[in-house]
Motif scaffolding. Structure first.
Motif, mmCIF file in Angstrom:
data_model
loop_
_atom_site.group_PDB
_atom_site.id
_atom_site.type_symbol
_atom_site.label_atom_id
_atom_site.label_comp_id
_atom_site.label_asym_id
_atom_site.label_seq_id
_atom_site.Cartn_x
_atom_site.Cartn_y
_atom_site.Cartn_z
ATOM 1 N N LEU A 17 0.815 -1.215 0.000
ATOM 2 C CA LEU A 17 0.000 0.000 0.000
ATOM 3 C C LEU A 17 0.849 1.266 0.000
ATOM 4 N N TRP A 18 1.955 1.274 0.749
ATOM 5 C CA TRP A 18 2.792 2.470 0.803
ATOM 6 C C TRP A 18 3.352 2.815 -0.571
ATOM 7 N N LEU A 19 3.702 1.794 -1.370
ATOM 8 C CA LEU A 19 4.254 2.047 -2.696
ATOM 9 C C LEU A 19 3.170 2.542 -3.655
ATOM 10 N N THR A 20 1.997 1.961 -3.563
ATOM 11 C CA THR A 20 0.880 2.428 -4.385
ATOM 12 C C THR A 20 0.546 3.880 -4.038
ATOM 13 N N SER A 21 0.551 4.197 -2.752
ATOM 14 C CA SER A 21 0.287 5.580 -2.314
ATOM 15 C C SER A 21 1.369 6.523 -2.821
ATOM 16 N N LEU A 22 2.607 6.098 -2.760
ATOM 17 C CA LEU A 22 3.716 6.907 -3.261
ATOM 18 C C LEU A 22 3.555 7.154 -4.763
ATOM 19 N N ARG A 23 3.210 6.126 -5.510
ATOM 20 C CA ARG A 23 3.018 6.270 -6.955
ATOM 21 C C ARG A 23 1.926 7.287 -7.271
ATOM 22 N N TRP A 24 0.791 7.191 -6.594
ATOM 23 C CA TRP A 24 -0.302 8.131 -6.857
ATOM 24 C C TRP A 24 0.050 9.534 -6.393
ATOM 25 N N GLY A 25 0.866 9.636 -5.351
ATOM 26 C CA GLY A 25 1.365 10.946 -4.938
ATOM 27 C C GLY A 25 2.259 11.562 -6.009
ATOM 28 N N MET A 26 3.069 10.714 -6.663
ATOM 29 C CA MET A 26 3.918 11.187 -7.757
ATOM 30 C C MET A 26 3.059 11.685 -8.920
ATOM 31 N N VAL A 27 1.994 10.954 -9.229
ATOM 32 C CA VAL A 27 1.094 11.373 -10.311
ATOM 33 C C VAL A 27 0.462 12.719 -9.974
ATOM 34 N N ALA A 28 -0.021 12.860 -8.745
ATOM 35 C CA ALA A 28 -0.641 14.128 -8.333
ATOM 36 C C ALA A 28 0.370 15.274 -8.397
ATOM 37 N N CYS A 29 1.573 15.042 -7.894
ATOM 38 C CA CYS A 29 2.611 16.081 -7.947
ATOM 39 C C CYS A 29 2.967 16.418 -9.394
ATOM 40 N N GLY A 30 3.033 15.406 -10.247
ATOM 41 C CA GLY A 30 3.333 15.650 -11.659
ATOM 42 C C GLY A 30 2.273 16.494 -12.332
ATOM 43 N N LEU A 31 1.013 16.217 -12.036
ATOM 44 C CA LEU A 31 -0.073 17.005 -12.624
ATOM 45 C C LEU A 31 -0.025 18.451 -12.151
ATOM 46 N N VAL A 32 0.130 18.648 -10.850
ATOM 47 C CA VAL A 32 0.175 20.002 -10.292
ATOM 48 C C VAL A 32 1.402 20.752 -10.821
ATOM 49 N N LEU A 33 2.552 20.101 -10.793
ATOM 50 C CA LEU A 33 3.776 20.728 -11.288
ATOM 51 C C LEU A 33 3.639 21.109 -12.757
ATOM 52 N N LEU A 57 8.289 13.131 -15.931
ATOM 53 C CA LEU A 57 8.957 12.020 -15.250
ATOM 54 C C LEU A 57 8.139 11.532 -14.057
ATOM 55 N N LEU A 58 7.589 12.464 -13.292
ATOM 56 C CA LEU A 58 6.749 12.067 -12.156
ATOM 57 C C LEU A 58 5.515 11.297 -12.624
ATOM 58 N N LEU A 59 4.898 11.764 -13.693
ATOM 59 C CA LEU A 59 3.727 11.065 -14.235
ATOM 60 C C LEU A 59 4.097 9.678 -14.735
ATOM 61 N N LEU A 60 5.176 9.592 -15.484
ATOM 62 C CA LEU A 60 5.593 8.294 -16.032
ATOM 63 C C LEU A 60 5.895 7.284 -14.935
ATOM 64 N N TRP A 61 6.731 7.681 -13.983
ATOM 65 C CA TRP A 61 7.136 6.733 -12.948
ATOM 66 C C TRP A 61 6.031 6.500 -11.912
ATOM 67 N N GLY A 62 5.147 7.452 -11.757
ATOM 68 C CA GLY A 62 4.020 7.246 -10.854
ATOM 69 C C GLY A 62 3.000 6.267 -11.395
ATOM 70 N N ASP A 98 2.868 0.295 -12.880
ATOM 71 C CA ASP A 98 2.198 -0.743 -12.095
ATOM 72 C C ASP A 98 2.216 -2.099 -12.798
ATOM 73 N N HIS A 99 2.872 -2.184 -13.961
ATOM 74 C CA HIS A 99 3.043 -3.458 -14.669
ATOM 75 C C HIS A 99 4.245 -3.336 -15.596
ATOM 76 N N GLU A 100 4.617 -4.432 -16.239
ATOM 77 C CA GLU A 100 5.847 -4.479 -17.026
ATOM 78 C C GLU A 100 5.875 -3.470 -18.171
ATOM 79 N N LEU A 101 4.791 -3.326 -18.907
ATOM 80 C CA LEU A 101 4.786 -2.395 -20.032
ATOM 81 C C LEU A 101 4.913 -0.952 -19.554
ATOM 82 N N ALA A 102 4.288 -0.626 -18.424
ATOM 83 C CA ALA A 102 4.418 0.725 -17.867
ATOM 84 C C ALA A 102 5.860 0.979 -17.430
ATOM 85 N N LEU A 103 6.517 -0.034 -16.910
ATOM 86 C CA LEU A 103 7.925 0.104 -16.524
ATOM 87 C C LEU A 103 8.788 0.346 -17.758
#
Length: 144
Positions: free
Chosen positions: A24-40, A87-92, A95-100
């Motif tokens: 859960l902590w990693l999933t939360s971190l990923r979604w936090g990265m997406v949110a930060c990427g959008l705002v940034l 970069l934040l959006l991409l890495w956030g 969640d699977h091999e193709l996204a990586l």
């Protein structure tokens, strides 16, 4: 704009892929990265004129001579805040091999693209950009 195409194509191709098992902590971190990427990204866009940024001005044959070197706002802390947002959006979204794989290749594309953009900016703004580049980090703000 290209990042939207890359993300959309990656999502479409990944239909049916099994996601990575993540705590859960990693999933939360990923979604936090997406949110930060959008705002940034939204804040970074405020420093640019829309027509030249999306290519409308170039299609009409207009030069972008009116765009001053952006050194205020987010550009005070990093030279390429839109690349950082991408970069934040991409890495956030990993969640699977193709996204990586998409995040790895798109990160390489952004790194190489920023090199060419730096050369273009140096040619356009000269010594002013050289001084700015010497004191401002490329993608991520310095902590010190």
């Amino acid at each position: 704009m290209q990042i939207v195409v890359v993300l959309g194509l990656g999502r479409w191709l990944a239909q049916g892929n099994q996601p990575f098992a993540q705590p859960l902590w990693l999933t939360s971190l990923r979604w936090g990265m997406v949110a930060c990427g959008l705002v940034l990204g939204l804040f970074a866009l405020r420093a640019y004129r829309l027509g030249p940024f999306v290519g409308w001005a170039q299609l009409r044959g207009e030069e972008d001579a009116a765009q001053d070197l952006a050194v205020a706002g987010l550009h005070r802390h990093m030279r390429h805040p839109l690349y950082t947002a991408a970069l934040l959006l991409l890495w956030g979204r990993v969640d699977h091999e193709l996204a990586l794989a998409t995040a790895i290749w798109a990160s390489l594309y952004l790194a190489v693209g920023s090199h060419f953009e730096e050369r273009r900016l140096l040619a356009r703004y000269g010594e002013a950009y050289s001084r700015y580049r010497a004191i401002t980090p490329r993608f991520f703000p310095s902590l010190f």
